[in-house]
Enzyme design. Structure first.
Site, PDB file in Angstrom:
ATOM      1  N   TYR A 116       5.136  21.933  39.111  1.00 37.14           N
ATOM      2  CA  TYR A 116       4.370  23.072  39.623  1.00 37.14           C
ATOM      3  C   TYR A 116       3.287  22.618  40.583  1.00 37.14           C
ATOM      4  O   TYR A 116       3.037  23.256  41.594  1.00 37.14           O
ATOM      5  CB  TYR A 116       3.706  23.802  38.446  1.00 37.14           C
ATOM      6  CG  TYR A 116       4.435  25.036  38.005  1.00 37.14           C
ATOM      7  CD1 TYR A 116       5.755  24.967  37.573  1.00 37.14           C
ATOM      8  CD2 TYR A 116       3.810  26.270  38.000  1.00 37.14           C
ATOM      9  CE1 TYR A 116       6.434  26.085  37.153  1.00 37.14           C
ATOM     10  CE2 TYR A 116       4.483  27.411  37.577  1.00 37.14           C
ATOM     11  CZ  TYR A 116       5.785  27.308  37.159  1.00 37.14           C
ATOM     12  OH  TYR A 116       6.449  28.421  36.743  1.00 37.14           O
ATOM     13  N   ARG A 163       1.047  31.459  41.390  1.00 38.04           N
ATOM     14  CA  ARG A 163       0.809  30.701  40.153  1.00 38.04           C
ATOM     15  C   ARG A 163       0.906  29.204  40.432  1.00 38.04           C
ATOM     16  O   ARG A 163       0.093  28.415  39.937  1.00 38.04           O
ATOM     17  CB  ARG A 163       1.817  31.147  39.102  1.00 38.04           C
ATOM     18  CG  ARG A 163       1.781  30.397  37.780  1.00 38.04           C
ATOM     19  CD  ARG A 163       2.681  31.140  36.795  1.00 38.04           C
ATOM     20  NE  ARG A 163       3.325  30.269  35.833  1.00 38.04           N
ATOM     21  CZ  ARG A 163       2.800  29.912  34.665  1.00 38.04           C
ATOM     22  NH1 ARG A 163       1.584  30.323  34.340  1.00 38.04           N
ATOM     23  NH2 ARG A 163       3.474  29.144  33.827  1.00 38.04           N
ATOM     24  N   ARG A 210       1.785  34.300  34.816  1.00 41.20           N
ATOM     25  CA  ARG A 210       3.110  34.707  35.279  1.00 41.20           C
ATOM     26  C   ARG A 210       3.029  36.196  35.611  1.00 41.20           C
ATOM     27  O   ARG A 210       2.231  36.936  35.017  1.00 41.20           O
ATOM     28  CB  ARG A 210       4.156  34.482  34.193  1.00 41.20           C
ATOM     29  CG  ARG A 210       4.341  33.032  33.767  1.00 41.20           C
ATOM     30  CD  ARG A 210       5.363  32.940  32.645  1.00 41.20           C
ATOM     31  NE  ARG A 210       5.622  31.546  32.267  1.00 41.20           N
ATOM     32  CZ  ARG A 210       4.982  30.909  31.282  1.00 41.20           C
ATOM     33  NH1 ARG A 210       4.044  31.539  30.578  1.00 41.20           N
ATOM     34  NH2 ARG A 210       5.271  29.649  31.001  1.00 41.20           N
ATOM     35  N   HIS A 234       5.233  34.469  42.436  1.00 38.49           N
ATOM     36  CA  HIS A 234       5.257  33.288  41.576  1.00 38.49           C
ATOM     37  C   HIS A 234       4.644  32.080  42.268  1.00 38.49           C
ATOM     38  O   HIS A 234       4.079  31.194  41.600  1.00 38.49           O
ATOM     39  CB  HIS A 234       6.702  32.988  41.169  1.00 38.49           C
ATOM     40  CG  HIS A 234       6.807  32.156  39.923  1.00 38.49           C
ATOM     41  ND1 HIS A 234       6.220  32.523  38.720  1.00 38.49           N
ATOM     42  CD2 HIS A 234       7.417  30.961  39.698  1.00 38.49           C
ATOM     43  CE1 HIS A 234       6.483  31.599  37.810  1.00 38.49           C
ATOM     44  NE2 HIS A 234       7.195  30.641  38.374  1.00 38.49           N
ATOM     45  N   LYS A 258       5.785  32.648  27.192  1.00 37.27           N
ATOM     46  CA  LYS A 258       7.176  32.426  26.808  1.00 37.27           C
ATOM     47  C   LYS A 258       7.260  31.936  25.369  1.00 37.27           C
ATOM     48  O   LYS A 258       6.430  31.144  24.917  1.00 37.27           O
ATOM     49  CB  LYS A 258       7.825  31.398  27.740  1.00 37.27           C
ATOM     50  CG  LYS A 258       8.094  31.930  29.141  1.00 37.27           C
ATOM     51  CD  LYS A 258       8.861  30.908  29.960  1.00 37.27           C
ATOM     52  CE  LYS A 258       9.234  31.459  31.332  1.00 37.27           C
ATOM     53  NZ  LYS A 258       9.970  30.468  32.141  1.00 37.27           N
ATOM     54  N   HIS A 264       2.633  25.668  29.722  1.00 33.09           N
ATOM     55  CA  HIS A 264       3.853  24.871  29.815  1.00 33.09           C
ATOM     56  C   HIS A 264       4.042  24.037  28.548  1.00 33.09           C
ATOM     57  O   HIS A 264       3.091  23.440  28.035  1.00 33.09           O
ATOM     58  CB  HIS A 264       3.789  23.908  31.004  1.00 33.09           C
ATOM     59  CG  HIS A 264       4.001  24.574  32.323  1.00 33.09           C
ATOM     60  ND1 HIS A 264       3.616  24.016  33.515  1.00 33.09           N
ATOM     61  CD2 HIS A 264       4.573  25.759  32.638  1.00 33.09           C
ATOM     62  CE1 HIS A 264       3.930  24.824  34.510  1.00 33.09           C
ATOM     63  NE2 HIS A 264       4.514  25.892  33.999  1.00 33.09           N
TER      64      HIS A 264
END
Length: 306
Positions: free
Chosen positions: A285, A253, A159, A250, A182, A276
């Site tokens: 994605y 990615r 990211r 982004h 995250k 993820h």
């Protein structure tokens, strides 16, 4: 007016989330806005400030009235889903602390909405971006920096916040890089040789000292590089190459994941590389389509082979 007790409970909840290190500041700000909207509505809906006792008695009808009000005010399905998610999280925490049953709130369901699927670049376009970045900056060290950042996005699937959050301790890079993503989750990411070489070339030209505790990537004024500068450079590059507005940092990615899958990569392994929590997110994605899934099925399933 939101009651003092409700305001204090909201502050305590946000402080608890922050103490756990599970949300960025902008996420906490969004949670606070969503909960204030909910508490303000319930105050007007019932005609009185909602203390903790009143909040514990929120009914299914109250939740339906809240959702109808938000939609009438122009809140879209996606935003309403986010707002309800924040309210449910708050109620899970509050019900445990205050000892009540939050079923009416937790069972509230937002309207379905279509997710905007990412648009990965083609392999050729991704290569063109890397080749063209070198020509965008007036100073060689800035050009080398931009190439290094974008190579980490496309070559390692980081990211943009993860790449720009790296400190000098990450240099020189080895075969793997430990990334905190995250929710504070750590993952190991393989680092391809072009990414290592790009970071080394940038660090050699950088006019600011790259120290273990300082930023790896610097802006022109000597502070940690911000995402806006990378986005601006990508905008210039895509304009020069005639790429669509969807060609953002982004998207690189997304491209990393999609190109790995197209080369035969395992979807669950790609999920781990991207960090993820859900395989469905990785599927979005990588732009997995029915034809691709049927191809994998036919190749791997015993009946498909027979």
């Amino acid at each position: 007016m939101i009651s003092d007790a409700a305001r204090a409970a909201l502050a305590d909840w946000l402080a608890a989330i922050k103490a756990q290190g599970g949300a960025a500041d902008h996420t906490l700000d969004a949670y606070a806005r969503d909960l204030r909207a909910f508490l303000t509505f319930m105050t007007a809906h019932h005609g009185a400030s909602q203390g903790l006792g009143a909040l514990a008695r929120i009914s299914t009808a109250d939740m339906r009235a809240f959702m109808a009000h938000e939609r009438a005010a122009g809140l879209g399905p996606r935003s309403l889903a986010r707002r309800l998610s924040a309210v449910r999280s708050f109620y899970r925490w509050l019900s445990e602390r205050e000892g009540f049953e939050p079923t009416a709130v937790l069972s509230a369901r937002a309207p379905k909405y279509l997710r905007k699927l990412p648009r990965p670049l083609s392999e050729g376009a991704a290569r063109d971006v890397l080749d063209t970045l070198d020509t965008q900056a007036p100073e060689p060290w800035v050009a080398a920096r931009d190439v290094a950042v974008v190579t980490l996005l496309y070559g390692c699937g980081l990211r943009i916040s993860e790449a720009l959050g790296l400190n000098g301790a990450a240099h020189p890079m080895g075969d793997t890089l430990r990334i905190t993503g995250k929710g504070g989750k750590e993952r190991l990411v393989p680092v391809i040789a072009p990414a290592r070489d790009a970071v080394t070339a940038y660090a050699r030209l950088c006019p600011y000292p790259v120290t273990p505790r300082g930023p790896l990537f610097f802006g022109v004024r000597g502070r940690r590089l911000g995402a806006r500068a990378v986005q601006k450079t990508m905008a210039q590059t895509r304009a020069q190459l005639g790429l669509p507005p969807s060609a953002t940092p982004h998207a690189l990615r997304h491209s990393f994941a999609t190109h790995l899958l197209n080369a035969g990569g395992d979807l669950r392994a790609i999920q781990e590389l991207l960090g993820h929590a859900s395989l469905s997110t990785t599927e979005a994605y990588t732009g997995v389509d029915t034809a691709r899934l049927m191809e994998v099925y036919a190749r791997a399933h015993p009946q498909g082979r027979g």
